[in-house]
Design a protein around this motif. Structure first.
Motif, PDB file in Angstrom:
ATOM      1  N   SER A 191       0.833  -1.202   0.000  1.00  0.00           N
ATOM      2  CA  SER A 191       0.000   0.000   0.000  1.00  0.00           C
ATOM      3  C   SER A 191       0.866   1.250   0.000  1.00  0.00           C
ATOM      4  CB  SER A 191      -0.925   0.009   1.217  1.00  0.00           C
ATOM      5  OG  SER A 191      -1.666   1.207   1.267  1.00  0.00           O
ATOM      6  N   LEU A 192       1.913   1.245   0.805  1.00  0.00           N
ATOM      7  CA  LEU A 192       2.811   2.404   0.857  1.00  0.00           C
ATOM      8  C   LEU A 192       3.573   2.573  -0.457  1.00  0.00           C
ATOM      9  CD1 LEU A 192       4.229   1.959   4.461  1.00  0.00           C
ATOM     10  CD2 LEU A 192       2.716   3.787   3.668  1.00  0.00           C
ATOM     11  N   ARG A 193       4.059   1.483  -0.993  1.00  0.00           N
ATOM     12  CA  ARG A 193       4.875   1.546  -2.212  1.00  0.00           C
ATOM     13  C   ARG A 193       4.060   2.002  -3.418  1.00  0.00           C
ATOM     14  NH1 ARG A 193       8.284  -3.529  -2.851  1.00  0.00           N
ATOM     15  NH2 ARG A 193       9.395  -2.464  -1.189  1.00  0.00           N
ATOM     16  N   TYR A 194       2.799   1.535  -3.500  1.00  0.00           N
ATOM     17  CA  TYR A 194       1.999   1.802  -4.700  1.00  0.00           C
ATOM     18  C   TYR A 194       0.768   2.665  -4.425  1.00  0.00           C
ATOM     19  CZ  TYR A 194       5.023  -1.855  -6.442  1.00  0.00           C
ATOM     20  OH  TYR A 194       6.120  -2.599  -6.780  1.00  0.00           O
ATOM     21  N   ASP A 195       0.765   3.363  -3.290  1.00  0.00           N
ATOM     22  CA  ASP A 195      -0.286   4.319  -2.960  1.00  0.00           C
ATOM     23  C   ASP A 195      -1.685   3.700  -2.883  1.00  0.00           C
ATOM     24  OD1 ASP A 195      -1.009   6.838  -2.149  1.00  0.00           O
ATOM     25  OD2 ASP A 195      -1.420   7.548  -4.183  1.00  0.00           O
ATOM     26  N   GLY A 196      -1.786   2.594  -2.135  1.00  0.00           N
ATOM     27  CA  GLY A 196      -3.089   1.966  -1.915  1.00  0.00           C
ATOM     28  C   GLY A 196      -3.945   2.699  -0.895  1.00  0.00           C
ATOM     29  N   GLU A 197      -3.317   3.596  -0.139  1.00  0.00           N
ATOM     30  CA  GLU A 197      -3.978   4.493   0.801  1.00  0.00           C
ATOM     31  C   GLU A 197      -4.482   3.837   2.086  1.00  0.00           C
ATOM     32  OE1 GLU A 197      -6.786   7.147  -1.116  1.00  0.00           O
ATOM     33  OE2 GLU A 197      -5.526   7.272  -2.893  1.00  0.00           O
ATOM     34  N   LEU A 198      -4.005   2.622   2.410  1.00  0.00           N
ATOM     35  CA  LEU A 198      -4.369   2.018   3.690  1.00  0.00           C
ATOM     36  C   LEU A 198      -3.792   2.892   4.803  1.00  0.00           C
ATOM     37  CD1 LEU A 198      -5.586  -0.429   5.214  1.00  0.00           C
ATOM     38  CD2 LEU A 198      -3.306  -1.469   5.108  1.00  0.00           C
ATOM     39  N   PRO A 199      -4.619   3.342   5.748  1.00  0.00           N
ATOM     40  CA  PRO A 199      -4.106   4.181   6.839  1.00  0.00           C
ATOM     41  C   PRO A 199      -2.999   3.448   7.598  1.00  0.00           C
ATOM     42  CG  PRO A 199      -6.497   4.171   6.838  1.00  0.00           C
ATOM     43  CD  PRO A 199      -6.065   3.124   5.862  1.00  0.00           C
ATOM     44  N   ASN A 200      -2.026   4.201   8.092  1.00  0.00           N
ATOM     45  CA  ASN A 200      -0.933   3.580   8.838  1.00  0.00           C
ATOM     46  C   ASN A 200      -0.270   4.611   9.725  1.00  0.00           C
ATOM     47  OD1 ASN A 200       1.832   4.516   7.482  1.00  0.00           O
ATOM     48  ND2 ASN A 200       0.261   4.352   5.908  1.00  0.00           N
ATOM     49  N   ARG A 201       0.532   4.073  10.641  1.00  0.00           N
ATOM     50  CA  ARG A 201       1.297   4.963  11.507  1.00  0.00           C
ATOM     51  C   ARG A 201       2.601   4.313  11.947  1.00  0.00           C
ATOM     52  NH1 ARG A 201      -0.747   8.550  16.571  1.00  0.00           N
ATOM     53  NH2 ARG A 201       1.136   9.820  16.639  1.00  0.00           N
ATOM     54  N   CYS A 202       2.507   3.218  12.714  1.00  0.00           N
ATOM     55  CA  CYS A 202       3.736   2.685  13.308  1.00  0.00           C
ATOM     56  C   CYS A 202       4.390   1.577  12.496  1.00  0.00           C
ATOM     57  CB  CYS A 202       3.473   2.195  14.732  1.00  0.00           C
ATOM     58  SG  CYS A 202       2.601   0.608  14.837  1.00  0.00           S
ATOM     59  N   GLY A 203       3.597   0.754  11.824  1.00  0.00           N
ATOM     60  CA  GLY A 203       4.151  -0.347  11.045  1.00  0.00           C
ATOM     61  C   GLY A 203       4.589  -1.544  11.862  1.00  0.00           C
ATOM     62  N   GLY A 204       4.306  -1.554  13.154  1.00  0.00           N
ATOM     63  CA  GLY A 204       4.771  -2.646  14.008  1.00  0.00           C
ATOM     64  C   GLY A 204       3.688  -3.404  14.754  1.00  0.00           C
ATOM     65  N   GLY A 205       2.427  -3.167  14.414  1.00  0.00           N
ATOM     66  CA  GLY A 205       1.347  -3.881  15.086  1.00  0.00           C
ATOM     67  C   GLY A 205       0.964  -3.314  16.433  1.00  0.00           C
ATOM     68  N   ILE A 206       1.423  -2.124  16.736  1.00  0.00           N
ATOM     69  CA  ILE A 206       1.180  -1.507  18.042  1.00  0.00           C
ATOM     70  C   ILE A 206      -0.012  -0.546  18.008  1.00  0.00           C
ATOM     71  CG2 ILE A 206       2.186  -0.100  19.895  1.00  0.00           C
ATOM     72  CD1 ILE A 206       3.647  -2.755  19.468  1.00  0.00           C
ATOM     73  N   CYS A 207      -0.084   0.292  16.973  1.00  0.00           N
ATOM     74  CA  CYS A 207      -1.055   1.401  16.974  1.00  0.00           C
ATOM     75  C   CYS A 207      -2.452   1.009  16.491  1.00  0.00           C
ATOM     76  CB  CYS A 207      -0.526   2.582  16.158  1.00  0.00           C
ATOM     77  SG  CYS A 207      -0.509   2.292  14.368  1.00  0.00           S
TER      78      CYS A 207
END
Length: 116
Positions: free
Chosen positions: A25-41
């Motif tokens: 999603s990040l690489r190809y702009d899929g727009e999935l919301p995100n913040r930490c990337g580690g399963g915490i937030c």
């Protein structure tokens, strides 16, 4: 190659097998919301609308953050989840994301290991 259909952003990505949902999603702009990337937030929580059988096994961090209630409804964390060898469709909901973000991680019972 499997496809990820991001329903909310109306984007479909063809990705290599065993690709991480959030990274794609990040690489190809899929727009999935995100913040930490580690399963915490919990920001990248999504629901597998189709093709959940093509997702890898639930990770410990997902089990802690989502709990059985959300997992049983088909929710996963994009940062922890990989698409295996088939097409999937995912969606996300701001209200669900808000609830999951506020959820305190479950304390999992330690597993007993046999000593030699």
């Amino acid at each position: 190659m499997p496809k990820i259909n991001f329903i909310n952003s109306n984007k479909q990505l063809e990705v290599p097998e065993d690709s991480n949902i959030l990274r794609m999603s990040l690489r190809y702009d899929g727009e999935l919301p995100n913040r930490c990337g580690g399963g915490i937030c919990g920001n990248c929580v999504f629901k597998a609308e189709e093709g959940s059988e093509y997702l890898d096994n639930v990770k410990v961090q997902e089990r802690r953050k989502l709990g059985e209630e959300w997992l049983s409804k088909g929710y996963r964390l994009g940062c922890q989840t990989f698409v295996t060898n088939g097409d999937i469709s995912i969606s996300w909901d701001d209200q669900v994301t808000d609830v999951v973000k506020k959820r305190k991680p479950d304390k999992l019972k330690p597993t007993v290991s046999a000593s030699n």
